[in-house]
Design a protein around this motif. Structure first.
Motif, short mmCIF file in Angstrom:
data_model
loop_
_atom_site.label_atom_id
_atom_site.label_comp_id
_atom_site.label_asym_id
_atom_site.label_seq_id
_atom_site.Cartn_x
_atom_site.Cartn_y
_atom_site.Cartn_z
N UNK A 185 0.79 -1.36 0.14
CA UNK A 185 0.20 -0.16 -0.20
C UNK A 185 0.73 1.33 0.01
N UNK A 186 2.13 1.33 0.15
CA UNK A 186 2.84 2.48 0.12
C UNK A 186 4.68 2.07 -0.17
N UNK A 187 5.19 2.98 -0.37
CA UNK A 187 6.72 3.02 -0.28
C UNK A 187 7.33 4.31 0.45
N UNK A 188 8.41 3.77 1.21
CA UNK A 188 9.16 4.45 2.22
C UNK A 188 10.50 4.74 1.91
N UNK A 189 10.90 3.77 1.16
CA UNK A 189 12.56 3.63 0.90
C UNK A 189 12.75 3.04 -0.70
N UNK A 190 13.47 3.87 -1.45
CA UNK A 190 13.91 3.15 -2.74
C UNK A 190 15.22 2.98 -2.82
N UNK A 191 15.91 2.17 -3.04
CA UNK A 191 17.56 1.87 -2.98
C UNK A 191 17.72 1.53 -4.66
N UNK A 192 18.06 2.41 -5.31
CA UNK A 192 18.56 2.17 -6.70
C UNK A 192 19.91 1.46 -6.91
N UNK A 193 19.94 0.33 -7.01
CA UNK A 193 21.44 -0.43 -7.26
C UNK A 193 21.76 -1.18 -8.52
#
Length: 254
Positions: free
Chosen positions: A87-95
């Motif tokens: 239902x949501x996103x708090x952290x995105x790590x683009x690796x």
């Protein structure tokens, strides 16, 4: 004895791209051990399944999705499945990153240039575009660059330049996404992983790299995960637009 971590990500949802092995996997593991629901992805179903199994065995809440970051439909699916489940996103790590060439820049094929740009830079932008509508207040975006961004190495020159672009992207997006989302960057030094094994498997090269560091060792994937977890957490709530170099003291300046 197993290390105990705080629970800085309790109730948080984190997506980490290219996270079924190496640095990406360690980041997913660390955020998960700190309480996050983690979404792991990579190009192959088998790798995704194995990573999910390993993380579940550590008691981590995890969703695995196949995603080649340069494929728009797969990127959108990664976000859709995350939202459907959490239902949501708090952290995105683009690796996610590719380094398909050791050619000098003046000899590199255009198709290889396109691939490097596509995966290392463009996909990093597009994944954030896709996720942005679902990011919560107080959320965090982390790009994984490289210490090579500051001084591209001859054998990986164009790769280094794409990583330099991420330093600029971090600054630009931090401005654009403030104040609700912080955007920061990690620049790892040399870490022995599958991705870097052609460098770190050669004993002479390995020794030369270790001697360049002040701490006289290569980095570990856990070193990178700890730094990422710090920047993504509320402990870094007054830090945005910055790149943290995690490279054992290898010189780094632009």
């Amino acid at each position: 004895m197993e290390k105990q971590f705080g629970k800085r990500f309790e109730g948080k949802v984190a997506i980490i791209t290219a996270s079924t092995q190496g640095i990406g996997f360690s980041i997913a593991e660390r955020l998960g051990l700190e309480g996050a629901s983690v979404v792991v992805s990579s190009r192959k179903q088998k790798n995704v399944d194995e990573a999910v199994e390993q993380l579940k065995a550590r008691g981590i809440e995890v969703l695995g999705v196949v995603c080649h970051v340069s494929n728009g439909l797969q990127r959108k699916n990664l976000i859709d499945e995350t939202i459907q489940k959490y239902g949501k996103i708090d952290v995105i790590v683009s690796n996610a990153a590719a380094n398909p060439s050791a050619d000098p820049i003046l000899e590199i094929k255009e198709s290889v240039l396109d691939k490097l740009w596509e995966i290392n830079v463009k996909s990093s932008i597009l994944i954030v575009q896709d996720a942005a509508p679902h990011l919560q207040k107080g959320s965090s975006v982390i790009f994984i660059s490289s210490a090579g961004a500051y001084q591209p190495q001859a054998s990986m020159a164009m790769y280094g330049v794409t990583k330099t672009a991420l330093l600029g992207l971090t600054k630009a997006l931090a401005t654009e996404m403030a104040p609700d989302t912080r955007v920061n960057c990690i620049a790892p030094g040399f870490v022995p992983t599958n991705f870097a094994d052609y460098i770190t498997k050669n004993d002479a090269v390995r020794k030369a790299i270790m001697e360049k560091t002040l701490l006289n060792r290569l980095g570990t994937t856990e070193d990178m995960a700890a730094a990422t977890a710090f920047l993504a957490s509320s402990d870094a709530s007054y830090i945005t637009g910055e790149t943290l170099v995690v490279a054992g003291g290898i010189p780094s300046r632009l």
